[in-house]
Motif scaffolding. Sequence first.
Motif, short mmCIF file in Angstrom:
data_model
loop_
_atom_site.label_atom_id
_atom_site.label_comp_id
_atom_site.label_asym_id
_atom_site.label_seq_id
_atom_site.Cartn_x
_atom_site.Cartn_y
_atom_site.Cartn_z
N GLU A 150 6.79 11.82 -4.50
CA GLU A 150 6.12 12.85 -3.71
C GLU A 150 6.19 14.22 -4.39
N ARG A 151 7.30 14.48 -5.04
CA ARG A 151 7.47 15.76 -5.75
C ARG A 151 6.88 15.71 -7.15
N GLU A 152 6.28 14.58 -7.49
CA GLU A 152 5.59 14.37 -8.77
C GLU A 152 6.53 14.54 -9.97
N LEU A 153 7.77 14.08 -9.75
CA LEU A 153 8.75 14.10 -10.84
C LEU A 153 8.76 12.78 -11.60
N ILE A 154 8.28 11.72 -10.97
CA ILE A 154 8.06 10.45 -11.66
C ILE A 154 6.66 9.98 -11.31
N ARG A 155 6.12 9.05 -12.09
CA ARG A 155 4.75 8.61 -11.87
C ARG A 155 4.67 7.09 -11.93
N PHE A 156 3.67 6.57 -11.26
CA PHE A 156 3.40 5.13 -11.32
C PHE A 156 1.97 4.88 -11.80
N THR A 157 1.30 5.93 -12.24
CA THR A 157 -0.02 5.81 -12.83
C THR A 157 0.14 5.92 -14.35
N PRO A 158 -0.87 5.49 -15.13
CA PRO A 158 -0.78 5.66 -16.59
C PRO A 158 -0.53 7.12 -16.95
N PHE A 159 0.16 7.34 -18.04
CA PHE A 159 0.53 8.70 -18.44
C PHE A 159 -0.69 9.60 -18.57
N ASP A 160 -1.75 9.08 -19.17
CA ASP A 160 -2.91 9.94 -19.39
C ASP A 160 -3.60 10.30 -18.08
N ALA A 161 -3.36 9.52 -17.00
CA ALA A 161 -4.01 9.79 -15.72
C ALA A 161 -3.19 10.71 -14.83
N SER A 162 -1.93 10.93 -15.14
CA SER A 162 -1.09 11.80 -14.31
C SER A 162 -1.31 13.26 -14.69
N PHE A 163 -1.10 14.16 -13.72
CA PHE A 163 -1.40 15.57 -13.98
C PHE A 163 -0.39 16.17 -14.96
N CYS A 164 -0.84 17.14 -15.72
CA CYS A 164 -0.01 17.80 -16.72
C CYS A 164 0.69 18.98 -16.07
N ARG A 165 2.01 18.89 -15.96
CA ARG A 165 2.78 19.90 -15.24
C ARG A 165 2.57 21.29 -15.85
N ASN A 166 2.38 22.25 -14.99
CA ASN A 166 2.20 23.67 -15.34
C ASN A 166 0.84 23.98 -15.97
N ALA A 167 -0.02 22.99 -16.15
CA ALA A 167 -1.34 23.25 -16.73
C ALA A 167 -2.35 23.55 -15.61
N THR A 168 -3.29 24.43 -15.90
CA THR A 168 -4.37 24.76 -14.96
C THR A 168 -5.70 24.62 -15.68
N LEU A 169 -6.78 24.79 -14.94
CA LEU A 169 -8.11 24.71 -15.55
C LEU A 169 -8.30 25.79 -16.60
N ASP A 171 -6.38 26.45 -18.90
CA ASP A 171 -5.86 25.95 -20.16
C ASP A 171 -6.84 25.01 -20.86
N LEU A 172 -8.01 24.77 -20.26
CA LEU A 172 -9.01 23.89 -20.86
C LEU A 172 -10.12 24.70 -21.52
N ASP A 173 -10.64 24.18 -22.61
CA ASP A 173 -11.76 24.79 -23.34
C ASP A 173 -13.06 24.24 -22.75
N MET A 174 -13.64 24.97 -21.83
CA MET A 174 -14.84 24.48 -21.16
C MET A 174 -16.04 24.41 -22.12
N LYS A 223 -7.01 24.07 -24.75
CA LYS A 223 -7.08 25.16 -25.73
C LYS A 223 -5.92 25.05 -26.72
N LYS A 224 -4.74 24.71 -26.21
CA LYS A 224 -3.56 24.51 -27.05
C LYS A 224 -2.80 23.30 -26.52
N PRO A 225 -3.24 22.09 -26.83
CA PRO A 225 -2.61 20.89 -26.27
C PRO A 225 -1.12 20.79 -26.57
N GLN A 226 -0.72 21.22 -27.78
CA GLN A 226 0.68 21.06 -28.19
C GLN A 226 1.61 22.00 -27.42
#
Length: 502
Positions: A150-169, A171-174, A223-226
Amino acid sequence: MNPLRIFISSVQKELEEERAALRDYLQGDALLRRFFEVFLFEDVPAADRRADNCYLGEVQRCDVYLGIFANEYGWEDAAGLSPTHREFRKATELGKTRLIYVKGNDDTHRHSKMKALVIEAGAELIRRRINSAQELIAAVYASLIKLLEERELIRFTPFDASFCRNATLEDLDMEGVSRFLVLARRGRSFPLPEDTPSEDVLAHLNLLDKGRPTHAAILLFGKKPQRFLITSEVRCAHFHGFEVEKPIPSYQVYKGTLFELIQQAKDFVLSKIDLWTGDRSQGVQVPTAYEIPQEVVAEAIVNAICHRDYTSNASVQVMLFKDRLEIWNPGSMPPGLTLEKLKQPHHSVPANPLIAEPLYLTKNIERMGTGIRDMIQRCRQAGLPEPIIHLDAGEWVTTIRRKPGVFLTSPQSGAQSGAQSGAQSIEVLKILAVENEISANILAEKLGLQSKTGAFKRTLQDLLKQQQIEYTLPDKPSSRLQKYRLTAKGNAILKQLNQENP
């Protein structure tokens, strides 16, 4: 992150066994100990402070209040409340997460005030009944796992499908999303029109989780994936020899989106391997051919980047040696597949399905499970051995052999001369393997040449430069007595050729 603090509340003496068993389990479980630390009042050393101030202070500090209610109510203060009752009410007042477990199914023997506490707790939350320490541990484990999810500290979905912590829109290159949309429409007839808002494109590709960027979104369009996934970089190295040795002549660490990493790594390899260039005798276009087909280089790199395990602390490594190209990436075998099955027709089982889809839409992959078979076929067509793929301690290793002597570093005048020069290098090595020492004139005769042609001289110079042959009189390169002999390196390359082409 700092561990979440669990305050275990109960009558100490009555539930001494359960309290100790639960503490030991939470401290010993490999998963839970990463996220939780436990407070038991009996573990507090003697101190000059009031007991009620201590335990109520710990309730205030905790993240999770865990109450175990049994039959006894415990010592009562002047107001007629036990420490357990006060702890529960304090946790309720502070809005703490509360987990309540009631020991026993029969309430007839329960202290009247404990019955009241059980009813009070039941009016506010769901309680669990337990009858032993083992049942308590199982119930607590299930509750804590649910809490972590519930606190999204662990996931049961594939890694690429889970949200990226601390990232917002932000941070994306539209603009990158818009460029992708154009390529996807041209490459695979992607259905969305070119004026579709970038956020709608991301949603269509399932790259958003509750409006937040997933790991796949950051890797593909960040914009800066790393900044968020530091090991998603690709490390490329070029060695002049056969092993990893310092100094490294050329070493690059590439950062950027997956689209950029694929292009950068591919360009690195193609800029280091030999390229044959013909003439226009066969048509308007000048024919060219890399010693390793560029489709093979691209496929191996794309596989490593697309299918790697992005939860690993390892990065993709691309290493070019004198005799081979090696590509390492963290990962494991897809369920139901073996190394042998990968060489045969099989279903595509991407480790990162949300990453694979955009790469397919831009024609970086085919998504048909044919990549490795295509690599094998193209290598055979180019006269190269079949690529070797194996797993090594959680790493995929793809090895593509280079064919020594076929492509020379000096420019060639046409298709025929390029092939002849390559074959000539191999023949020189074979002759010197039989002859101890031989002059240039006799070597030319054995090759069936009437004179020492320019191509023949270039072959010798290149083999000398590559240290596959050497002068018998190194200080007198122009001497009439000069002869040539095979080096240990040349002998090793010739043995390798004989093994690959028996």
